[in-house]
Design a protein around this motif. Structure first.
Motif, PDB file in Angstrom:
ATOM      1  N   PHE A 190     -60.293  17.859  93.169  1.00 15.31           N
ATOM      2  CA  PHE A 190     -59.627  16.933  92.240  1.00 15.31           C
ATOM      3  C   PHE A 190     -58.135  16.932  92.544  1.00 15.31           C
ATOM      4  CE2 PHE A 190     -57.186  16.270  88.346  1.00 15.31           C
ATOM      5  CZ  PHE A 190     -57.677  15.051  87.923  1.00 15.31           C
ATOM      6  N   ILE A 191     -57.542  15.735  92.579  1.00 15.45           N
ATOM      7  CA  ILE A 191     -56.097  15.604  92.786  1.00 15.45           C
ATOM      8  C   ILE A 191     -55.552  14.562  91.817  1.00 15.45           C
ATOM      9  CG2 ILE A 191     -54.275  14.884  94.374  1.00 15.45           C
ATOM     10  CD1 ILE A 191     -55.825  15.949  96.661  1.00 15.45           C
ATOM     11  N   ASN A 192     -54.424  14.881  91.212  1.00 12.45           N
ATOM     12  CA  ASN A 192     -53.716  13.926  90.368  1.00 12.45           C
ATOM     13  C   ASN A 192     -52.234  13.981  90.712  1.00 12.45           C
ATOM     14  OD1 ASN A 192     -52.006  13.849  87.505  1.00 12.45           O
ATOM     15  ND2 ASN A 192     -53.440  12.153  87.774  1.00 12.45           N
ATOM     16  N   GLU A 193     -51.627  12.799  90.817  1.00 11.87           N
ATOM     17  CA  GLU A 193     -50.189  12.712  91.052  1.00 11.87           C
ATOM     18  C   GLU A 193     -49.547  11.911  89.934  1.00 11.87           C
ATOM     19  OE1 GLU A 193     -48.990  12.233  95.478  1.00 11.87           O
ATOM     20  OE2 GLU A 193     -50.851  11.096  95.228  1.00 11.87           O
ATOM     21  N   ALA A 194     -48.325  12.278  89.577  1.00  7.44           N
ATOM     22  CA  ALA A 194     -47.605  11.547  88.530  1.00  7.44           C
ATOM     23  C   ALA A 194     -46.122  11.513  88.858  1.00  7.44           C
ATOM     24  CB  ALA A 194     -47.828  12.205  87.169  1.00  7.44           C
ATOM     25  N   LEU A 195     -45.494  10.378  88.573  1.00 10.58           N
ATOM     26  CA  LEU A 195     -44.043  10.209  88.650  1.00 10.58           C
ATOM     27  C   LEU A 195     -43.532   9.983  87.238  1.00 10.58           C
ATOM     28  CD1 LEU A 195     -43.770   7.900  91.779  1.00 10.58           C
ATOM     29  CD2 LEU A 195     -42.862  10.222  91.602  1.00 10.58           C
ATOM     30  N   ILE A 196     -42.556  10.778  86.827  1.00  5.00           N
ATOM     31  CA  ILE A 196     -42.116  10.787  85.432  1.00  5.00           C
ATOM     32  C   ILE A 196     -40.597  10.819  85.368  1.00  5.00           C
ATOM     33  CG2 ILE A 196     -42.239  12.047  83.235  1.00  5.00           C
ATOM     34  CD1 ILE A 196     -44.858  13.328  84.374  1.00  5.00           C
ATOM     35  N   ASP A 197     -40.011  10.047  84.458  1.00 13.11           N
ATOM     36  CA  ASP A 197     -38.586  10.138  84.140  1.00 13.11           C
ATOM     37  C   ASP A 197     -38.432  11.000  82.894  1.00 13.11           C
ATOM     38  OD1 ASP A 197     -37.699   8.560  86.226  1.00 13.11           O
ATOM     39  OD2 ASP A 197     -37.772   6.702  85.063  1.00 13.11           O
ATOM     40  N   THR A 211     -43.813   8.165  81.809  1.00 15.65           N
ATOM     41  CA  THR A 211     -44.603   8.153  83.036  1.00 15.65           C
ATOM     42  C   THR A 211     -44.492   6.803  83.719  1.00 15.65           C
ATOM     43  OG1 THR A 211     -46.168   9.751  82.101  1.00 15.65           O
ATOM     44  CG2 THR A 211     -46.907   8.479  84.012  1.00 15.65           C
ATOM     45  N   LYS A 212     -44.071   6.814  84.983  1.00 13.19           N
ATOM     46  CA  LYS A 212     -43.921   5.581  85.749  1.00 13.19           C
ATOM     47  C   LYS A 212     -45.155   5.269  86.587  1.00 13.19           C
ATOM     48  CE  LYS A 212     -40.245   7.032  87.848  1.00 13.19           C
ATOM     49  NZ  LYS A 212     -39.040   7.076  88.726  1.00 13.19           N
ATOM     50  N   ALA A 213     -45.838   6.311  87.023  1.00 14.93           N
ATOM     51  CA  ALA A 213     -47.013   6.101  87.870  1.00 14.93           C
ATOM     52  C   ALA A 213     -47.928   7.308  87.756  1.00 14.93           C
ATOM     53  CB  ALA A 213     -46.601   5.880  89.320  1.00 14.93           C
ATOM     54  N   ASN A 214     -49.237   7.040  87.830  1.00 16.49           N
ATOM     55  CA  ASN A 214     -50.208   8.125  87.759  1.00 16.49           C
ATOM     56  C   ASN A 214     -51.408   7.747  88.607  1.00 16.49           C
ATOM     57  OD1 ASN A 214     -52.465   9.846  86.671  1.00 16.49           O
ATOM     58  ND2 ASN A 214     -50.796  10.581  85.388  1.00 16.49           N
ATOM     59  N   LYS A 215     -51.855   8.677  89.417  1.00 14.60           N
ATOM     60  CA  LYS A 215     -52.953   8.409  90.339  1.00 14.60           C
ATOM     61  C   LYS A 215     -53.869   9.620  90.407  1.00 14.60           C
ATOM     62  CE  LYS A 215     -53.905   7.296  95.201  1.00 14.60           C
ATOM     63  NZ  LYS A 215     -53.324   7.055  96.526  1.00 14.60           N
ATOM     64  N   THR A 216     -55.180   9.375  90.331  1.00 11.97           N
ATOM     65  CA  THR A 216     -56.141  10.470  90.443  1.00 11.97           C
ATOM     66  C   THR A 216     -57.116  10.166  91.564  1.00 11.97           C
ATOM     67  OG1 THR A 216     -57.871   9.588  89.012  1.00 11.97           O
ATOM     68  CG2 THR A 216     -56.019  10.678  87.938  1.00 11.97           C
ATOM     69  N   ASN A 395     -52.172   1.744  88.197  1.00 11.30           N
ATOM     70  CA  ASN A 395     -52.599   0.778  89.214  1.00 11.30           C
ATOM     71  C   ASN A 395     -51.539   0.532  90.282  1.00 11.30           C
ATOM     72  OD1 ASN A 395     -55.178   0.158  87.982  1.00 11.30           O
ATOM     73  ND2 ASN A 395     -54.022  -0.915  86.398  1.00 11.30           N
ATOM     74  N   LYS A 396     -50.742   1.526  90.598  1.00 10.32           N
ATOM     75  CA  LYS A 396     -49.709   1.367  91.618  1.00 10.32           C
ATOM     76  C   LYS A 396     -50.339   1.323  93.012  1.00 10.32           C
ATOM     77  CE  LYS A 396     -46.282   1.528  88.658  1.00 10.32           C
ATOM     78  NZ  LYS A 396     -45.471   0.335  88.365  1.00 10.32           N
ATOM     79  N   THR A 397     -49.698   0.576  93.889  1.00  5.44           N
ATOM     80  CA  THR A 397     -50.214   0.405  95.243  1.00  5.44           C
ATOM     81  C   THR A 397     -49.916   1.618  96.116  1.00  5.44           C
ATOM     82  OG1 THR A 397     -48.184  -0.630  96.032  1.00  5.44           O
ATOM     83  CG2 THR A 397     -49.850  -2.082  95.036  1.00  5.44           C
ATOM     84  N   GLU A 398     -50.591   1.684  97.248  1.00 10.96           N
ATOM     85  CA  GLU A 398     -50.327   2.759  98.196  1.00 10.96           C
ATOM     86  C   GLU A 398     -48.901   2.674  98.729  1.00 10.96           C
ATOM     87  OE1 GLU A 398     -51.927   5.476  99.147  1.00 10.96           O
ATOM     88  OE2 GLU A 398     -53.393   4.997  97.597  1.00 10.96           O
ATOM     89  N   ASP A 399     -48.403   1.459  98.908  1.00 12.58           N
ATOM     90  CA  ASP A 399     -47.024   1.292  99.372  1.00 12.58           C
ATOM     91  C   ASP A 399     -46.037   1.879  98.365  1.00 12.58           C
ATOM     92  OD1 ASP A 399     -47.837   0.043 101.675  1.00 12.58           O
ATOM     93  OD2 ASP A 399     -47.610  -2.001 100.870  1.00 12.58           O
ATOM     94  N   PHE A 400     -46.308   1.685  97.086  1.00  7.95           N
ATOM     95  CA  PHE A 400     -45.442   2.258  96.054  1.00  7.95           C
ATOM     96  C   PHE A 400     -45.427   3.778  96.164  1.00  7.95           C
ATOM     97  CE2 PHE A 400     -44.969   4.358  91.970  1.00  7.95           C
ATOM     98  CZ  PHE A 400     -43.818   3.776  91.463  1.00  7.95           C
ATOM     99  N   TRP A 401     -46.608   4.389  96.297  1.00  8.09           N
ATOM    100  CA  TRP A 401     -46.679   5.843  96.373  1.00  8.09           C
ATOM    101  C   TRP A 401     -46.015   6.366  97.651  1.00  8.09           C
ATOM    102  CZ3 TRP A 401     -47.505   9.051  92.576  1.00  8.09           C
ATOM    103  CH2 TRP A 401     -48.193   8.599  91.442  1.00  8.09           C
ATOM    104  N   ASN A 402     -46.216   5.694  98.741  1.00  5.80           N
ATOM    105  CA  ASN A 402     -45.587   6.123  99.995  1.00  5.80           C
ATOM    106  C   ASN A 402     -44.069   6.091  99.907  1.00  5.80           C
ATOM    107  OD1 ASN A 402     -48.087   6.522 101.188  1.00  5.80           O
ATOM    108  ND2 ASN A 402     -48.179   4.428 102.023  1.00  5.80           N
TER     109      ASN A 402
END
Length: 833
Positions: A190-197, A211-216, A395-402
C-alpha cells in the motif's frame, strides 16, 4: 476493532522494488562469555552514521557511502574496530573485552552516573533552549509538506512465496526490497502520497492543514486506511516530554524527566553541515518501560537538535509492534534557526517479537520545505471546515505529481503503483479483499446493498430465547448522502417477529444538515444506560447477551417512532432536535410496568391500573467532541481516533394527550467524559452523568442506575448491580478509571515478561425518587434510590495473552441488599497496542 482488521489484508498481499546501498552490515555484539551486549554503539568510522544494538545485542546498518571500518563501543568494554572487506557484510559476531579500569563516572552495570556526566550538562542546555528553537521563534509560520505512507509485507522468503494463498498473484514477487533499518526483505502492499500546505499561529495556538493532492494505490475505501494511518502515526514534537505513539506515552530522550529513565553517554563531536555538534547516545535504565534507544546530534551554541535516530526497545510494553524506528533531520535556516525538514517513522507490526517472525512494515516519510514566517492570517482562517471534500484533490494527473513531489519516485516505486492497480483486476485478490471488508465493516456487500450487521445475527434472552436477526442497508459508498437500513428478527420462545427500519438524508453538506426518521418494534432491556438515545436500531448488551448472571427477564416490548433534524455548524459541535413516539409494555410475566392512573382510595382501594405506557416527546440535544476525527463525508461517518473529550446535553419534554400520550414531564440529562494522559503514569478516564425529571412518571420513564448482569465489563454500568436495583428521577453518577499501562508490574522482576497491565477504578451513584412517583407505582417493584450513595471499586489485569482483561469489582455500600453481589469478576476482549 475495524482499524486492526486492516492488518489482515496487509498480511495477505504483496509487491516490491530494490535499491542497493554501498555498505551494508549486520551482526551481534557479545561479551567473552558469549552473552549479548544490549545498547552497544555501532558506527561507521569517521562518519555520523551509527546505530545502537537492540536488547539481544543485534544490529543492522547501511549507507549509500562506502566504508571500510566499523567501530563498536559500549560502557564498561574496550572499543573494537572491525575491517569491512566487502560492501555487504552480514552476520558478524563481535566480541568485546571488559575494560581493566574505568573512569569514575562509569558504572560496571552499564548505568551512567547522574553526576559529572557531560552528556547531562548538554541535555540541560537543550531544556533551556527548547522553547526558543525552530517554529517557536516566530509568531506565525507556513510551509509545504509532502507525506508518503507505505505498508510492506516483510521477511519475504522463497517458502513464503510458494504459499497457496498467492496462487495467481505470483507476479507481485517480481521485485523485492531490503529495509535500510533492519536489513529484512519486504514487499510494498500500500502506498499513499499527499501534498499539504501548513499554516500555524503560535499566538493563537492554531494550526491548519490544507491538502492539495492525495494519491493512493487504488484500494477502495482508502479513506478508512488513510485515517487509520493518521491516527496510528499522530504528529509529535521531539522536544516534548512525552511522545504519543499507538495511544501510549513514551518518554522522550529530550524529556526533563529523561534522567530518571535513560542513560546518556557523550560519544563524539564533529561538524555537520558546517555546524559543530555533539553526539549523545541514550538507552533505557530499565526494561519494559515505554522508552527508546538511539542517539542524537545537537548544536554546540543553540543546543538545537540537528539529527536524531531512535528505536523503541523490544521489551517495551506494547502489543503487535516488534520494532519502531524514528529518524528526524533538521536544517539550519540561519545561524540560530533549526527547522525540521525530514521525519521518518517505521513500525514493524507482528504477532510476536521473535527475530524471525513475519509482519508488516508501516512507514511514514515526511518532508518540509519553503518555510515562511510572520505572515499573519485572520482568526477565521483557522476555522475548521465541517464537511468539505474537494474531489480534485484525489484526481491529480501524473504530470502534476512529477512536478510537485519533493523527491522523485524511483523506477521501482513507480512500478509499485502499476502493480497494485493490476492487482485490483485479479479475482483471487478481490476475494481476499472482500473477506477483510466483511470483517472490518460487519456487512456483506451486494452491489449497492449490504447484508448485516453479521455480528448481530444471533442473540439470547429469557423472553425470546434464541434470537435470529437479518438486516441490511443501502450502500453506494462511504460518502453516500442518504442511507436506509432495516432488520427483522424472530424469537424461538416468544414466537414473535420484531422489526425496525430507519432512513437518513443529508440535505445540506457544508453544515451537515441531516433529517432522519424510523420505526422499531422490539424487545429491550430498559435501564442498561443512564444517558439514553433515540437511535431506532440501537440494541444493548442486556437485551442480547448469551450468558447472564441472575435473571434477566425484566424486559420490555418497545415501540419507537421518531423524526429528527441535526446539524453541525462548527466542527465537532452537533445539535439535534425532533419528536419521539413510544409505547412501553412488559415483555415478561415476571416483570410489570403497571402504574396507577387513579390512586387507591377508601372507596376504591384497588385504584385504576394501566399496564402499558404511551408517550409523545419532544427532544433537543447538543454534543461537543473536540479533537475528534472522522472518516468520510456522507450521511454516516466512522470515528478515526480515540480517545477524545465528549460533552452531551439532552432536554426532553413529554406532552400528555398528543396521540394518546399519558404524561407531562420535563427531563434534563448531561454526560461528560474526559480522557487524560498522565505521561508515564498512564491514562485516566473521568465520566460524569447528571439528570433530573420534573413531573410524575411511571417506572418505564424513570432513570434506572445501570446494572450489568453480563459476564463482560461494560462502561457506564455498575458491575455489582442488577437491573432495576436502584430507581431514580434525579441522579448523579461519577466514574474514574485509570490504566497504568503496566508501569507497576514492570517494577516486579518476575512479572516483567508477562507485560500485563494494571487498572483501578471507582464508580459512585447518588439519586432520589419523589413521593409522587412512588405513589403511582403499581408494578410490585419496590423503588429503592441510592440516597446514601452507592459505590463500588475495581481493580483489573489487562493484556492477558494480549487480548483479554479481567476486572474484579467490590461493593462499597448497600452491602446487605438481598440477592445481589458483593463481589464479581468481569472480562473483556479487545485488540490494543
Amino acid at each position: 476493532m475495524k482499524k486492526y482488521i486492516f492488518f489482515g489484508l496487509f498480511l495477505l498481499l504483496a509487491i516490491a522494488s530494490p535499491i542497493f546501498a554501498q555498505t551494508k552490515v549486520s551482526g551481534i555484539v557479545v561479551d567473552k562469555s558469549k552473552q549479548p551486549i544490549p545498547f552497544a554503539n555501532v558506527v561507521f568510522k569517521n562518519s555520523s552514521t551509527g546505530t545502537v544494538t537492540n536488547e539481544d545485542g543485534r544490529f543492522y546498518m547501511e549507507s549509500p557511502n562506502t566504508y571500510k571500518t566499523l567501530l563498536i563501543t559500549s560502557v564498561g568494554f574496550s572499543e573494537k574496530e572491525i575491517t569491512l572487506n566487502k560492501s555487504v557484510n552480514y552476520n558478524f559476531t563481535v566480541e568485546l573485552s571488559e575494560q581493566e579500569s574505568l573512569k569514575e563516572v562509569v558504572i560496571y552495570t552499564g548505568k551512567t552516573s547522574k553526576k559529572n556526566n557531560p552528556a547531562l550538562d548538554i541535555l540541560r542546555k537543550i531544556w533551556e533552549k527548547k522553547r526558543k528553537n525552530g517554529l517557536y521563534l516566530f509568531g506565525q509560520y507556513q510551509m509545504e509538506k509532502y507525506e508518503k505512507v507505505e505498508f510492506d509485507l516483510n521477511s519475504i522468503d522463497s517458502a513464503f512465496m510458494k504459499k497457496k494463498i498467492f496462487k495467481g498473484m505470483e507476479f507481485i514477487f517480481n521485485q523485492v526490497d531490503t529495509s535500510k533499518i533492519t536489513g529484512k526483505t519486504y514487499l510494498p502492499i500500500f502506498i499513499n502520497e499527499a501534498l499539504i500546505d501548513i499554516y500555524g499561529d503560535n499566538k493563537l495556538k492554531k494550526v491548519k492543514e490544507i491538502t492539495k493532492a492525495n494519491k493512493t494505490s487504488g484500494f477502495e475505501g482508502n479513506q478508512q486506511i488513510i485515517s487509520f494511518i493518521k491516527d496510528l502515526y499522530s504528529d509529535y514534537n521531539i522536544y516534548s516530554n512525552y511522545l504519543t505513539l499507538f495511544d501510549k506515552s513514551f518518554t522522550s530522550p529530550l524529556s526533563t524527566t529523561g534522567i530518571d529513565v535513560y542513560n546518556y553517554v557523550l560519544r563524539d563531536s564533529a561538524y555537520i553541515d558546517k555546524k559543530w555538534c555533539y553526539n549523545i547516545v541514550f538507552y533505557p535504565r530499565r526494561k519494559n518501560e515505554l522508552t527508546f534507544k538511539g542517539d542524537f546530534w545537537v548544536n554546540d551554541t543553540t543546543f538545537a537538535i540537528k539529527k536524531i535516530n531512535m528505536a523503541v526497545t523490544k521489551s517495551a510494553n506494547i502489543n503487535w509492534v516488534k520494532d519502531v524506528y524514528v529518524e528526524q533531520e533538521f536544517d539550519v535556516l540561519n545561524d540560530s534557526v533549526f527547522l525540521l525538514t525530514k521525519d521518518y517513522l517505521m513500525s514493524d507490526f507482528a504477532l510476536n517479537k521473535k527475530e524471525k517472525s513475519k509482519g508488516v512494515y508501516g512507514k511514514r516519510t515526511t518532508f518540509y520545505r519553503n518555510h515562511e514566517f510572520n505572515k499573519e492570517k485572520p482568526v477565521d482562517f483557522y476555522k475548521e471546515e465541517v464537511n468539505f471534500r474537494d474531489d480534485e484533490v484525489y484526481n491529480k494527473t501524473e504530470d502534476f505529481w512529477n512536478e510537485n513531489r519533493f523527491e522523485k519516485l524511483s523506477k521501482d516505486e513507480l512500478g509499485v503503483y502499476k502493480m497494485l492497480d493490476t492487482l485490483q483486476t485479479v479475482k483471487k485478490f478481490k476475494q481476499l479483499y472482500d473477506v477483510v471488508q466483511i470483517l472490518a465493516s460487519g456487512y456483506i456487500n451486494y452491489d449497492v446493498y449490504d447484508i448485516g450487521p453479521i455480528f448481530s445475527t444471533f442473540g439470547y434472552n429469557e423472553v425470546e430465547g434464541f434470537r435470529v436477526q437479518l438486516g441490511g442497508r443501502t450502500y453506494f459508498g462511504p460518502n453516500d448522502p442518504w442511507r436506509v437500513q432495516a432488520f427483522t428478527a424472530y424469537g424461538f420462545d416468544d414466537k414473535r417477529f420484531k422489526y425496525g427500519f430507519a432512513g437518513k438524508w443529508m440535505i445540506e453538506k457544508k453544515n451537515r444538515i441531516i433529517i432522519s426518521g424510523g420505526n422499531r418494534r422490539d424487545i429491550e432491556q430498559l435501564g442498561a444506560s443512564l444517558t439514553t438515545t433515540n437511535d431506532i436500531l440501537a440494541r444493548n448488551f442486556g437485551s442480547s447477551a448469551f450468558f447472564t448472571t441472575g435473571s434477566n427477564g425484566k424486559l420490555t416490548n418497545i415501540g419507537l417512532t421518531n423524526a429528527y433534524i441535526a446539524m453541525e455548524p462548527i466542527k465537532n459541535l452537533t445539535f439535534q432536535t425532533g419528536v419521539t413516539y413510544k409505547t412501553l409494555e412488559s415483555a415478561s410475566p415476571v416483570f410489570s410496568l403497571d402504574y396507577y392512573t387513579t390512586l387507591p382510595t377508601a372507596e376504591n382501594p384497588a385504584g385504576v391500573v394501566k399496564s402499558n405506557t404511551t408517550q409523545s416527546e419532544f427532544n433537543i440535544q447538543a454534543m461537543y467532541t473536540p479533537n475528534r476525527r472522522t472518516v468520510a463525508f456522507g450521511v454516516e461517518r466512522s470515528i478515526a481516533n480515540s480517545p477524545y473529550t465528549t460533552v452531551f446535553a439532552n432536554y426532553s419534554q413529554g406532552y400528555k394527550g398528543i396521540i394518546n400520550s399519558d404524561f407531562n414531564y420535563k427531563k434534563i440529562e448531561i454526560y461528560y467524559k474526559q480522557p487524560i494522559i498522565i505521561g508515564p503514569l498512564g491514562r485516566t478516564n473521568l465520566i460524569l452523568e447528571l439528570g433530573k425529571t420534573f413531573g410524575t412518571i411511571p417506572l418505564g420513564l424513570l432513570s434506572i442506575i445501570p446494572g450489568n448482569q453480563t459476564f463482560f465489563t461494560i462502561e457506564n454500568t455498575f458491575s455489582n448491580l442488577n437491573y432495576y436495583e436502584f430507581i431514580t428521577d434525579q441522579y448523579a453518577m461519577m466514574q474514574w478509571n485509570h490504566d497504568f499501562n503496566g508501569r507497576l508490574f514492570a517494577r516486579v522482576p518476575f512479572m516483567r515478561k508477562l507485560n500485563w497491565r494494571e487498572f483501578v477504578g471507582v464508580k459512585a451513584a447518588y439519586g432520589t425518587v419523589s413521593d409522587a412517583n412512588r405513589a403511582i407505582n403499581a408494578s410490585g417493584l419496590v423503588y429503592v434510590a441510592p440516597e446514601n450513595v452507592y459505590w463500588e471499586y475495581n481493580a483489573g489485569i489487562g493484556n492477558i495473552f494480549k487480548v483479554f482483561r479481567l476486572d474484579f469489582a467490590w461493593r462499597g455500600s448497600y452491602l446487605d441488599t438481598p440477592s445481589t453481589n458483593r463481589f464479581t469478576v468481569k472480562g473483556s476482549f479487545g485488540f490494543y497496542f
